[in-house]
Write an enzyme that holds these catalytic residues in place. Structure first.
Site, PDB file in Angstrom:
ATOM      1  N   ASN A  64       0.731  -1.109   0.032  1.00 54.15           N
ATOM      2  CA  ASN A  64       0.094  -0.064  -0.128  1.00 54.15           C
ATOM      3  C   ASN A  64       0.813   1.089   0.101  1.00 54.15           C
ATOM      4  OD1 ASN A  64      -1.794  -1.879   0.066  1.00 54.15           O
ATOM      5  ND2 ASN A  64      -2.550  -1.658   2.192  1.00 54.15           N
ATOM      6  N   HIS A 102       5.950  -0.656  -2.565  1.00 51.60           N
ATOM      7  CA  HIS A 102       5.450   0.162  -3.706  1.00 51.60           C
ATOM      8  C   HIS A 102       5.422   1.533  -3.478  1.00 51.60           C
ATOM      9  CE1 HIS A 102       3.233  -3.687  -5.123  1.00 51.60           C
ATOM     10  NE2 HIS A 102       4.198  -3.825  -5.263  1.00 51.60           N
ATOM     11  N   CYS A 157      10.263  20.754 -10.003  1.00 52.64           N
ATOM     12  CA  CYS A 157      11.185  20.405  -9.082  1.00 52.64           C
ATOM     13  C   CYS A 157      12.038  21.653  -8.537  1.00 52.64           C
ATOM     14  CB  CYS A 157      12.187  19.535  -9.770  1.00 52.64           C
ATOM     15  SG  CYS A 157      13.568  19.060  -8.960  1.00 52.64           S
ATOM     16  N   ASN A 160      -8.553 -12.969   3.718  1.00 58.52           N
ATOM     17  CA  ASN A 160      -9.251 -12.085   2.454  1.00 58.52           C
ATOM     18  C   ASN A 160     -10.840 -12.676   1.976  1.00 58.52           C
ATOM     19  OD1 ASN A 160     -10.017 -11.312  -0.131  1.00 58.52           O
ATOM     20  ND2 ASN A 160      -7.686 -11.425  -0.555  1.00 58.52           N
TER      21      ASN A 160
HETATM   22  N1  APR Z   1     -10.225  -7.306   4.306  1.00 61.97           N
HETATM   23  C1  APR Z   1      -9.175  -8.028   3.536  1.00 61.97           C
HETATM   24  N2  APR Z   1      -9.158  -8.163   2.019  1.00 61.97           N
HETATM   25  C2  APR Z   1      -9.964  -7.616   1.461  1.00 61.97           C
HETATM   26  C3  APR Z   1     -10.866  -6.565   1.653  1.00 61.97           C
HETATM   27  C4  APR Z   1     -11.131  -6.609   3.229  1.00 61.97           C
HETATM   28  N3  APR Z   1     -12.002  -5.746   4.017  1.00 61.97           N
HETATM   29  N4  APR Z   1     -11.588  -6.187   0.880  1.00 61.97           N
HETATM   30  C5  APR Z   1     -11.198  -6.339  -0.277  1.00 61.97           C
HETATM   31  N5  APR Z   1      -9.991  -7.422   0.023  1.00 61.97           N
HETATM   32  C6  APR Z   1      -9.209  -8.084  -0.616  1.00 61.97           C
HETATM   33  C7  APR Z   1      -9.824  -8.427  -2.045  1.00 61.97           C
HETATM   34  O1  APR Z   1     -10.728  -9.587  -2.054  1.00 61.97           O
HETATM   35  C8  APR Z   1      -8.716  -8.472  -2.899  1.00 61.97           C
HETATM   36  O2  APR Z   1      -8.220  -9.945  -3.043  1.00 61.97           O
HETATM   37  O3  APR Z   1      -8.097  -7.424  -1.077  1.00 61.97           O
HETATM   38  C9  APR Z   1      -7.571  -7.801  -2.500  1.00 61.97           C
HETATM   39  C10 APR Z   1      -6.971  -6.506  -2.894  1.00 61.97           C
HETATM   40  O4  APR Z   1      -6.661  -6.928  -4.199  1.00 61.97           O
HETATM   41  P1  APR Z   1      -6.103  -5.711  -5.097  1.00 61.97           P
HETATM   42  O5  APR Z   1      -6.863  -4.480  -5.378  1.00 61.97           O
HETATM   43  O6  APR Z   1      -5.412  -6.595  -6.303  1.00 61.97           O
HETATM   44  O7  APR Z   1      -4.827  -4.916  -4.211  1.00 61.97           O
HETATM   45  P2  APR Z   1      -3.347  -5.663  -4.058  1.00 61.97           P
HETATM   46  O8  APR Z   1      -3.213  -7.049  -3.952  1.00 61.97           O
HETATM   47  O9  APR Z   1      -2.656  -4.842  -2.839  1.00 61.97           O
HETATM   48  O10 APR Z   1      -2.513  -5.100  -5.324  1.00 61.97           O
HETATM   49  C11 APR Z   1      -1.260  -5.407  -5.606  1.00 61.97           C
HETATM   50  O11 APR Z   1      -1.120  -3.958  -7.405  1.00 61.97           O
HETATM   51  O12 APR Z   1      -2.024  -2.383  -8.695  1.00 61.97           O
HETATM   52  C12 APR Z   1      -0.913  -2.660  -7.912  1.00 61.97           C
HETATM   53  O13 APR Z   1       0.716  -1.360  -6.897  1.00 61.97           O
HETATM   54  C13 APR Z   1      -0.474  -1.696  -6.631  1.00 61.97           C
HETATM   55  O14 APR Z   1       0.059  -2.303  -4.592  1.00 61.97           O
HETATM   56  C14 APR Z   1      -1.025  -2.625  -5.584  1.00 61.97           C
HETATM   57  C15 APR Z   1      -0.632  -4.005  -6.394  1.00 61.97           C
END
Ligand code: APR
Length: 255
Positions: free
Chosen positions: A106, A123, A159, A225
């Site tokens: 995040n 990230h 900058c 999740n």
């Molecule tokens: N608690 C736990 N998990 C949750 C919740 C919750 N309240 N709500 C949603 N989720 C889950 C979803 O089911 C999904 O599997 O969180 C996950 C979010 O997935 P993504 O949106 O793909 O996020 P992330 O895995 O952090 O993405 C990775 O992708 O776009 C890039 O750089 C960006 O850091 C990011 C990376």
């Protein structure tokens, strides 16, 4: 929350017996703070885009104002939101184990605002922009940006050192992860005796590779999740529920 008591008890027992915990969080842990995850559809000015389309150096070169506007809108959302019970539970968990290493994908600061120290940001961060040309850190004005709900295009600042355009301090698709952060994350997973994955879809590498390292090393893995999760390894427990509910419930079972 649909997590069965037996699953929770088993996970709490695994946690109670572990000394060195490596935690990887994703957008899901901030969802209950009102910050949309990456796979949620974009809204307003950006609704016709995928997040991945905007989060690239090419997109910034093509339309700096559109991309900078998106990140200022997201920074506004983050600064308006508060850590939730999931972020806070990890602070408590840290007090209960000998060693907890917190790695996040995040770009918000909700772990830090909840009280977690030494968070490894794989990230980058929305709060640390820098020059696109020379890399010089850029200091943003204090306060919360006041962006329209639907967003707007904004020319990025310049900058102070070279006059180049300032870019968000996040890692874009096609860019490498910060070396120190990645090596700290890998080391944390190799040295842990339990891997805790919270709120990540596991689709974006190399961050998603940390889960694989833990599995290959036969580490016990707990996944939190609410969504459908990919194949569950043998020493893996999947707790299907929102982090803000499951994490406090886990701690409650660990008297
Ligand atoms: N608690 C736990 N998990 C949750 C919740 C919750 N309240 N709500 C949603 N989720 C889950 C979803 O089911 C999904 O599997 O969180 C996950 C979010 O997935 P993504 O949106 O793909 O996020 P992330 O895995 O952090 O993405 C990775 O992708 O776009 C890039 O750089 C960006 O850091 C990011 C990376």
């Amino acid at each position: 929350m649909t997590v069965h008591a037996t699953q929770l008890n088993k996970a709490a027992d695994w946690l109670a017996r572990s000394r060195r915990v490596a935690v990887l969080t994703g957008a899901g842990i901030s969802a209950e703070s009102g910050i949309p995850t990456f796979r949620d559809a974009l809204t307003g000015l950006w609704e016709r885009f995928e997040a991945a389309d905007l989060a690239t150096p090419q997109a910034f070169r093509a339309d700096k104002a559109l991309v900078w506007g998106w990140y200022e809108w997201r920074r506004m959302q983050v600064l308006r939101s508060q850590p939730n019970a999931g972020h806070r539970a990890l602070v408590v968990l840290r007090q209960r184990v000998d060693d907890l290493r917190l790695i996040t994908q995040n770009v918000d600061d909700l772990h830090e605002r909840a009280g977690s120290p030494d968070v490894v940001h794989l990230h980058g961060s929305l709060l640390h922009p820098r020059c696109f040309a020379c890399g010089h850190p850029h200091v943003l004005p204090d306060g919360i940006p006041d962006e329209p709900e639907g967003g707007r295009s904004i020319q990025p600042p310049r900058c102070e050192r070279c006059g180049g355009y300032v870019r968000p301090g996040v890692v874009w698709f096609g860019e490498s992860l910060p070396t120190l952060a990645w090596s700290a994350a890998e080391r944390a997973v190799r040295e842990c005796d339990l891997f805790l994955s919270i709120g990540t879809s596991g689709q974006v590498f190399p961050a998603a590779g940390l889960h694989q390292i833990a599995a290959q090393q036969g580490k016990p893995i707990i996944v939190i999740n609410p969504g459908e999760m990919a194949s569950v390894q043998s020493r893996e427990l999947c707790l299907r529920g929102p982090a803000g509910e499951v994490l406090p419930a886990l701690l409650a079972r660990w008297a």
